[in-house]
Design an enzyme around this catalytic site. Structure first.
Site, PDB file in Angstrom:
ATOM      1  N   GLU A   1      37.840  47.639  43.132  1.00  0.00           N
ATOM      2  CA  GLU A   1      36.734  46.737  43.472  1.00  0.00           C
ATOM      3  C   GLU A   1      36.416  45.755  42.346  1.00  0.00           C
ATOM      4  O   GLU A   1      36.085  44.605  42.611  1.00  0.00           O
ATOM      5  CB  GLU A   1      35.495  47.551  43.836  1.00  0.00           C
ATOM      6  CG  GLU A   1      35.663  48.244  45.176  1.00  0.00           C
ATOM      7  CD  GLU A   1      34.364  48.423  45.919  1.00  0.00           C
ATOM      8  OE1 GLU A   1      33.410  48.908  45.288  1.00  0.00           O
ATOM      9  OE2 GLU A   1      34.304  48.088  47.104  1.00  0.00           O
TER      10      GLU A   1
ATOM     11  N   GLY B   1      38.270  54.291  38.257  1.00  0.00           N
ATOM     12  CA  GLY B   1      36.868  54.472  38.644  1.00  0.00           C
ATOM     13  C   GLY B   1      35.901  53.957  37.604  1.00  0.00           C
ATOM     14  O   GLY B   1      36.150  54.064  36.403  1.00  0.00           O
ATOM     15  N   ASN B   2      34.817  53.308  38.084  1.00  0.00           N
ATOM     16  CA  ASN B   2      33.714  52.805  37.232  1.00  0.00           C
ATOM     17  C   ASN B   2      34.031  51.563  36.408  1.00  0.00           C
ATOM     18  O   ASN B   2      33.362  51.324  35.407  1.00  0.00           O
ATOM     19  CB  ASN B   2      33.214  53.847  36.220  1.00  0.00           C
ATOM     20  CG  ASN B   2      32.727  55.118  36.847  1.00  0.00           C
ATOM     21  OD1 ASN B   2      32.602  55.191  38.059  1.00  0.00           O
ATOM     22  ND2 ASN B   2      32.446  56.112  36.048  1.00  0.00           N
TER      23      ASN B   2
ATOM     24  N   CYS C   1      43.597  59.172  49.463  1.00  0.00           N
ATOM     25  CA  CYS C   1      42.805  58.515  50.512  1.00  0.00           C
ATOM     26  C   CYS C   1      41.916  59.531  51.225  1.00  0.00           C
ATOM     27  O   CYS C   1      42.400  60.535  51.749  1.00  0.00           O
ATOM     28  CB  CYS C   1      43.720  57.813  51.517  1.00  0.00           C
ATOM     29  SG  CYS C   1      42.757  56.919  52.764  1.00  0.00           S
TER      30      CYS C   1
ATOM     31  N   HIS D   1      41.915  59.194  40.060  1.00  0.00           N
ATOM     32  CA  HIS D   1      40.660  58.588  40.504  1.00  0.00           C
ATOM     33  C   HIS D   1      39.601  59.680  40.324  1.00  0.00           C
ATOM     34  O   HIS D   1      39.664  60.726  40.983  1.00  0.00           O
ATOM     35  CB  HIS D   1      40.797  58.161  41.976  1.00  0.00           C
ATOM     36  CG  HIS D   1      39.549  57.546  42.521  1.00  0.00           C
ATOM     37  ND1 HIS D   1      39.413  57.161  43.826  1.00  0.00           N
ATOM     38  CD2 HIS D   1      38.361  57.251  41.944  1.00  0.00           C
ATOM     39  CE1 HIS D   1      38.213  56.641  44.033  1.00  0.00           C
ATOM     40  NE2 HIS D   1      37.564  56.695  42.896  1.00  0.00           N
TER      41      HIS D   1
ATOM     42  N   GLN E   1      53.355  51.651  47.104  1.00  0.00           N
ATOM     43  CA  GLN E   1      52.720  52.922  47.468  1.00  0.00           C
ATOM     44  C   GLN E   1      52.928  53.284  48.943  1.00  0.00           C
ATOM     45  O   GLN E   1      52.861  52.418  49.816  1.00  0.00           O
ATOM     46  CB  GLN E   1      51.214  52.874  47.203  1.00  0.00           C
ATOM     47  CG  GLN E   1      50.600  54.268  47.321  1.00  0.00           C
ATOM     48  CD  GLN E   1      49.078  54.264  47.349  1.00  0.00           C
ATOM     49  OE1 GLN E   1      48.477  53.625  48.202  1.00  0.00           O
ATOM     50  NE2 GLN E   1      48.468  54.981  46.414  1.00  0.00           N
TER      51      GLN E   1
ATOM     52  N   PRO F   1      46.302  50.025  44.229  1.00  0.00           N
ATOM     53  CA  PRO F   1      46.787  49.806  45.596  1.00  0.00           C
ATOM     54  C   PRO F   1      45.574  49.625  46.497  1.00  0.00           C
ATOM     55  O   PRO F   1      44.620  50.408  46.409  1.00  0.00           O
ATOM     56  CB  PRO F   1      47.519  51.120  45.926  1.00  0.00           C
ATOM     57  CG  PRO F   1      46.962  52.139  44.987  1.00  0.00           C
ATOM     58  CD  PRO F   1      46.513  51.395  43.759  1.00  0.00           C
ATOM     59  N   MET F   2      45.583  48.601  47.344  1.00  0.00           N
ATOM     60  CA  MET F   2      44.438  48.360  48.227  1.00  0.00           C
ATOM     61  C   MET F   2      44.914  47.839  49.570  1.00  0.00           C
ATOM     62  O   MET F   2      45.472  46.739  49.654  1.00  0.00           O
ATOM     63  CB  MET F   2      43.482  47.340  47.591  1.00  0.00           C
ATOM     64  CG  MET F   2      42.779  47.858  46.364  1.00  0.00           C
ATOM     65  SD  MET F   2      41.750  46.606  45.598  1.00  0.00           S
ATOM     66  CE  MET F   2      42.935  45.628  44.686  1.00  0.00           C
ATOM     67  N   VAL F   3      44.724  48.626  50.598  1.00  0.00           N
ATOM     68  CA  VAL F   3      45.094  48.210  51.955  1.00  0.00           C
ATOM     69  C   VAL F   3      44.451  46.863  52.254  1.00  0.00           C
ATOM     70  O   VAL F   3      43.264  46.654  51.984  1.00  0.00           O
ATOM     71  CB  VAL F   3      44.608  49.264  52.984  1.00  0.00           C
ATOM     72  CG1 VAL F   3      44.678  48.707  54.400  1.00  0.00           C
ATOM     73  CG2 VAL F   3      45.430  50.533  52.875  1.00  0.00           C
TER      74      VAL F   3
HETATM   75  C1  LIG Z   1      39.635  47.566  49.950  1.00  0.00           C
HETATM   76  C2  LIG Z   1      40.212  48.807  49.341  1.00  0.00           C
HETATM   77  C3  LIG Z   1      41.438  49.288  49.762  1.00  0.00           C
HETATM   78  C4  LIG Z   1      41.992  50.433  49.187  1.00  0.00           C
HETATM   79  N1  LIG Z   1      43.237  50.841  49.568  1.00  0.00           N
HETATM   80  C5  LIG Z   1      43.851  51.864  48.879  1.00  0.00           C
HETATM   81  C6  LIG Z   1      45.212  52.171  49.101  1.00  0.00           C
HETATM   82  O1  LIG Z   1      45.903  51.522  49.880  1.00  0.00           O
HETATM   83  N2  LIG Z   1      45.749  53.206  48.406  1.00  0.00           N
HETATM   84  C7  LIG Z   1      45.033  53.939  47.500  1.00  0.00           C
HETATM   85  O2  LIG Z   1      45.585  54.852  46.879  1.00  0.00           O
HETATM   86  N3  LIG Z   1      43.754  53.628  47.250  1.00  0.00           N
HETATM   87  C8  LIG Z   1      43.146  52.606  47.895  1.00  0.00           C
HETATM   88  N4  LIG Z   1      41.860  52.252  47.597  1.00  0.00           N
HETATM   89  C9  LIG Z   1      41.150  52.990  46.548  1.00  0.00           C
HETATM   90  C10 LIG Z   1      41.337  52.295  45.220  1.00  0.00           C
HETATM   91  O3  LIG Z   1      42.690  52.200  44.885  1.00  0.00           O
HETATM   92  C11 LIG Z   1      40.580  53.022  44.111  1.00  0.00           C
HETATM   93  O4  LIG Z   1      41.114  54.302  43.953  1.00  0.00           O
HETATM   94  C12 LIG Z   1      39.095  53.153  44.396  1.00  0.00           C
HETATM   95  O5  LIG Z   1      38.587  51.978  44.960  1.00  0.00           O
HETATM   96  C13 LIG Z   1      38.338  53.452  43.118  1.00  0.00           C
HETATM   97  O6  LIG Z   1      38.531  52.452  42.173  1.00  0.00           O
HETATM   98  P1  LIG Z   1      37.405  51.367  41.815  1.00  0.00           P
HETATM   99  O7  LIG Z   1      36.198  52.156  41.373  1.00  0.00           O
HETATM  100  O8  LIG Z   1      37.979  50.529  40.742  1.00  0.00           O
HETATM  101  O9  LIG Z   1      37.107  50.601  43.063  1.00  0.00           O
HETATM  102  C14 LIG Z   1      41.279  51.138  48.181  1.00  0.00           C
HETATM  103  C15 LIG Z   1      40.043  50.647  47.773  1.00  0.00           C
HETATM  104  C16 LIG Z   1      39.504  49.493  48.330  1.00  0.00           C
HETATM  105  C17 LIG Z   1      38.188  48.984  47.846  1.00  0.00           C
END
Ligand SMILES: Cc1cc2nc3c(=O)[nH]c(=O)nc-3n(C[C@H](O)[C@H](O)[C@H](O)COP(=O)(O)O)c2cc1C
Length: 486
Positions: free
Chosen positions: A239, A215-216, A114, A181, A85, A31-33
């Site tokens: 990411e 993560g990672n 968050c 996470h 979500q 999920p990513m805002v």
């Molecule tokens: C641009 C962006 C928006 C995010 N929005 C949310 C969100 O809406 N809900 C959530 O649970 N996590 C959100 N996250 C966190 C990611 O879901 C994830 O837990 C975190 O980036 C770690 O994963 P990664 O290492 O693959 O980036 C967001 C992360 C990024 C980069």
């Protein structure tokens, strides 16, 4: 409230749900805002993402505002399996919001991870990590009243035993899939660091429901490594997916290919993305090459229409194709070349993970890991974070330069503030040799440019004659002795 037994019995749970409804996904888009919107999910699914989450929606706004629901939650028949979500802190409100989506998704997830200031203010996400009863009430009400299962996404506590205890409470309350996470609430921004796969492994081992590791994940190879290290059922990436939406295929596509396809989807599926998310995605996809094409970077930040963004994409494509001799595909080398930080060296026209620049030792920020790409759950552009880092680095450079100047003691410093050399007493302007020369050359040129043809002697160029004259008049004192200079 509906009949508890009827609702909970009708629903598939845990592994049955994971297998029969979700089709046992291993590759999951987080999920990513502002980033995991419909158009992006369509793109990600084309490249082997097997399960997608929507961005986090605010439960109260979602429950109350038809306009918010209509503009934020956009989906289509091919957008499955899908988990929606929410962030919330009140069970009834959460249920009210979730009821609006239960027929258009496969599960509802609660954001319990968050760590951003906005979540602290709104009292949700990881700021509920100390209120287990309230969190469990939210899980329970969805478990008992929704037609679809409830899932949760958490961060870890510093103590693994506490994370396990928390996860077990969520499972007991009715959570059917848990995403872990592997970072603590404090690990954000410059303190992001590496996610703890060992903690994730311990949580997975303690639960009976499916667990996703988060993560990672930077490269496709990390997916298997993570599954092996954690024993989890799937791997979620945020990411990694944003910088390379084809990550789950193992491909490293050219940036323009992903950008173009994404933009075409946005056009094909009206309302599937706003200009804001579109621009944010282009910044990330093109991140490796935008430093070389700073004019387009500025354009990208300033433009506001789909057509403008499309034109920028096309211009970058033209430039990159020209620079790569029309290469359409990248064949990874048998062995990766690594840079001084141990990161893979990839051409800048290839989609690749983004690594934050290392901050100087005395910057006050903890040192960054290679894998520690910082996250922004409030959806703030990485561009902003990077600009902040650049400003900080520039400030540190000025401080270092001032310190260095101080350490030179009473020796006269070059009058040109740009350098730290000792100024020459032979220079009329107290510049060092290098700066004085540069100054002299520039001034000669400008004098020569103003010279009139009448002053020219036969056979002599303007610049030669006037430069010689100029040098001896204005820079009479510029007779350098090498040993006087630093
Ligand atoms: C641009 C962006 C928006 C995010 N929005 C949310 C969100 O809406 N809900 C959530 O649970 N996590 C959100 N996250 C966190 C990611 O879901 C994830 O837990 C975190 O980036 C770690 O994963 P990664 O290492 O693959 O980036 C967001 C992360 C990024 C980069």
């Amino acid at each position: 409230m509906t009949d508890l037994n009827a609702t909970t019995q009708r629903k598939l749970k845990g592994y049955d749900f994971y297998k029969s409804v979700l089709n046992s996904p291993k590759y999951i888009v987080a999920p990513m805002v502002d980033h995991s919107e419909y158009a992006w999910r369509v793109l990600s699914r084309r490249y082997n993402s097997q399960l997608c989450y929507t961005p986090m929606f605010h439960a109260r706004l979602f429950a109350e505002s038809e306009n918010y629901r209509r503009t934020q939650f956009i989906t289509g028949p091919e957008d499955r399996p899908l988990i929606v979500q929410f962030c919330a802190n009140d069970p009834e409100t959460l249920l009210k919001a979730a009821k609006h989506v239960e027929n258009d998704c496969d599960a509802v997830d609660i954001n319990l991870g968050c760590p951003q200031g906005i979540a602290r203010k709104g009292h949700y996400g990881s700021f509920l990590m100390d209120e287990w009863d309230r969190v469990c009430d939210m899980v329970k009400i969805l478990h008992e009243n929704l037609n679809v299962p409830v899932t949760c996404k958490i961060r870890v506590f510093p103590e693994v035993s506490k994370t396990i205890e928390y996860a077990k409470r969520l499972q007991a309350a009715g959570c059917q899939i848990l995403t872990v996470h592997g970072r603590t609430r404090e690990m954000k921004g410059h303190k992001t660091g590496i996610a703890d796969w060992e903690q994730i492994r311990a949580v997975k081992a303690a639960l009976d429901i499916p667990v996703f590791a988060n993560g990672n994940i930077c490269y496709f190879e990390d997916v298997d490594a993570c599954l092996k290290a954690t024993g989890c059922d799937g791997v979620m990436t945020a990411e990694g997916n944003l910088y390379n939406p084809a990550l789950f295929t193992g491909e490293l596509p050219p940036c323009w290919k992903m950008a173009e396809e994404y933009m075409q989807i946005c056009k094909e599926y009206p309302n599937s993305a706003d200009i804001g998310p579109m621009r944010a995605h282009l910044f990330k996809i093109f991140a490796p090459c935008l430093t070389e094409h700073a004019d387009l970077r500025t354009d990208l930040a300033a433009k506001h229409t789909f057509e403008d963004l499309w034109e920028i994409t096309q211009e970058l494509k033209r430039r990159l194709l020209a620079a790569t001799n029309n290469a359409q595909k990248y064949d990874p080398p048998a062995e990766w070349g690594l840079d001084s930080r141990g990161l893979r060296i990839l051409p800048t026209w290839i989609c690749q993970p983004h690594f934050r620049p290392e901050l100087p030792q005395d910057s006050g920020a903890p040192s960054q890991s290679n894998e520690g790409a910082s996250t922004s759950e409030s959806g703030v552009l990485d561009e902003v974070a990077q600009a902040r880092i650049r400003r900080k680095e520039a400030k540190l450079e000025v401080v270092a330069s001032k310190k260095a100047r101080k350490s030179l003691g009473k020796l006269p410093v070059c009058a040109s503030m740009a350098c730290l050399n000792v100024g020459s007493t032979k220079c009329a302007f107290s510049c060092c040799k290098t700066c004085c020369r540069a100054k002299a050359v520039n001034e000669r040129i400008s004098v020569a440019q103003n010279d009139s043809t009448e002053n020219r002697k036969d056979g002599e160029s303007v610049s030669e004659s006037r430069a010689a004259e100029f040098a001896c008049q204005a820079h009479r004192t510029l007779v350098y002795r090498e040993d006087e200079l630093v």
